[in-house]
Design a protein around this motif. Structure first.
Motif, PDB file in Angstrom:
ATOM      1  N   SER A  69       0.859  -1.181   0.000  1.00 39.99           N
ATOM      2  CA  SER A  69       0.000   0.000   0.000  1.00 39.99           C
ATOM      3  C   SER A  69       0.899   1.237   0.000  1.00 39.99           C
ATOM      4  O   SER A  69       2.093   1.129   0.208  1.00 39.99           O
ATOM      5  N   LYS A  73      -2.871   5.910   1.032  1.00 44.91           N
ATOM      6  CA  LYS A  73      -3.904   4.877   1.181  1.00 44.91           C
ATOM      7  C   LYS A  73      -4.034   4.426   2.627  1.00 44.91           C
ATOM      8  O   LYS A  73      -5.134   4.236   3.127  1.00 44.91           O
ATOM      9  N   THR A  74      -2.873   4.236   3.251  1.00 46.72           N
ATOM     10  CA  THR A  74      -2.870   3.761   4.624  1.00 46.72           C
ATOM     11  C   THR A  74      -3.541   4.774   5.545  1.00 46.72           C
ATOM     12  O   THR A  74      -4.339   4.423   6.408  1.00 46.72           O
ATOM     13  N   TYR A  90      -8.103  -0.299   0.019  1.00 48.76           N
ATOM     14  CA  TYR A  90      -7.547  -1.639   0.142  1.00 48.76           C
ATOM     15  C   TYR A  90      -8.216  -2.607  -0.804  1.00 48.76           C
ATOM     16  O   TYR A  90      -7.602  -3.575  -1.240  1.00 48.76           O
ATOM     17  N   LEU A  93      -6.401  -2.467  -3.897  1.00 49.15           N
ATOM     18  CA  LEU A  93      -5.071  -3.048  -3.726  1.00 49.15           C
ATOM     19  C   LEU A  93      -5.113  -4.564  -3.847  1.00 49.15           C
ATOM     20  O   LEU A  93      -4.352  -5.177  -4.604  1.00 49.15           O
TER      21      LEU A  93
ATOM     22  N   GLY B  44       3.751   2.761  -2.621  1.00 45.94           N
ATOM     23  CA  GLY B  44       2.924   1.679  -3.120  1.00 45.94           C
ATOM     24  C   GLY B  44       3.575   0.953  -4.279  1.00 45.94           C
ATOM     25  O   GLY B  44       4.677   1.273  -4.686  1.00 45.94           O
TER      26      GLY B  44
END
Lengths: 151, 104
Positions: A69, A73-74, A90, A93, B44
């Motif tokens: 990630s 995003k986290t 997620y 992902l 990422g």
């Protein structure tokens, strides 16, 4: 002053995660779609038995990928976590990871001249790579190679 | 030695079941890879170092499974399953198991 520099650093991380991460994601998604179209002629199915009675040879094929990630995003997922609901960052992902693993499995199968892959199984594992989550997806199945291809 | 995740094999009959065989491998990556991956994980994308590591590790586990099957006198391992668990930060266990059989 220390507080301010920390905030600036955090915002920089967020921004770079957002910009670089979304560019990388878009590029990856594009390449997945392109290769999926290429491998449309080689389906991967979950049924435990082959769909035909012709003589064939079989071979175990696997494909795996580790995808991480990004910082943005986290952070976003952390926010969503407060309110609950679909964690879309997620979802995308894990979707990419699974499709990539499937594609790599198909690549291996196509090198064997297989006509399709059956009895496909997936395995997913969370990897602790620093503070940002990463996951591994393994796809494996049986590639069916028809032995009377030239007949 | 034949390796398959099918429970049966076409046109072959199982002469003898030799029991469960397994292979496992626990690996962690070296610090350099770790640092590279944690940098990469800001932005990422695929962590190639880990992909390779787990791939190698899976091959090693499979090799151990095959060795065990060979020592039992099997000529095939069927119903092969893979399982993975991350047992500690930075270490993962790859586990492969299946039924060793003697095919006709």
């Amino acid at each position: 002053m220390i507080g301010l520099s920390q905030i600036v650093f955090f915002v920089l991380l967020l921004l770079s995660g957002f910009v670089i991460g979304s560019v990388a994601e878009r590029r990856h998604r594009k390449s997945i779609i392109k290769r999926e179209l290429q491998f449309n002629a080689l389906p991967a199915i979950a049924s435990r038995r082959p769909a035909e009675d012709r003589p064939y040879a079989q071979m175990l094929v696997t494909g795996s990928v580790v995808i991480g990630s990004d910082y943005f995003k986290t952070f976003l997922s952390g926010l969503i976590n407060l309110f609950g609901g679909r964690v879309t960052p997620y979802e995308s992902l894990i979707d990419r990871a699974r499709r990539e693993a499937t594609l790599r499995m198909k690549e291996q199968a196509s090198q064997l001249n297989a006509s399709y892959v059956f009895n496909v199984k997936f395995e997913t594992m969370r990897i602790a790579a620093g503070r940002v989550p990463a996951l591994e997806v393994l796809a494996y199945g049986t590639a069916l190679v028809a032995t009377d291809q030239h007949a | 030695m034949l390796l398959s995740n099918l429970e049966f094999l076409p046109d072959r009959t199982v002469k003898r079941h030799l029991g469960l065989v397994q292979g496992s491998s626990v690996r962690s990556k070296h610090v350099g890879r770790d640092i590279g991956a944690s940098l990469k994980s800001l932005f990422g994308g695929e962590l190639k170092g880990y992909t390779e590591l787990l791939h190698d590790s899976r091959e090693e586990a499979t090799q151990r499974l095959l060795e065990q099957a060979e020592s039992l006198g099997a000529n095939a391992v069927i119903n092969v399953r893979y399982s993975t668990s991350s047992i500690a930060a930075g270490a993962a266990e790859i586990f492969v198991y299946g039924s060793a059989v003697e095919l006709e």
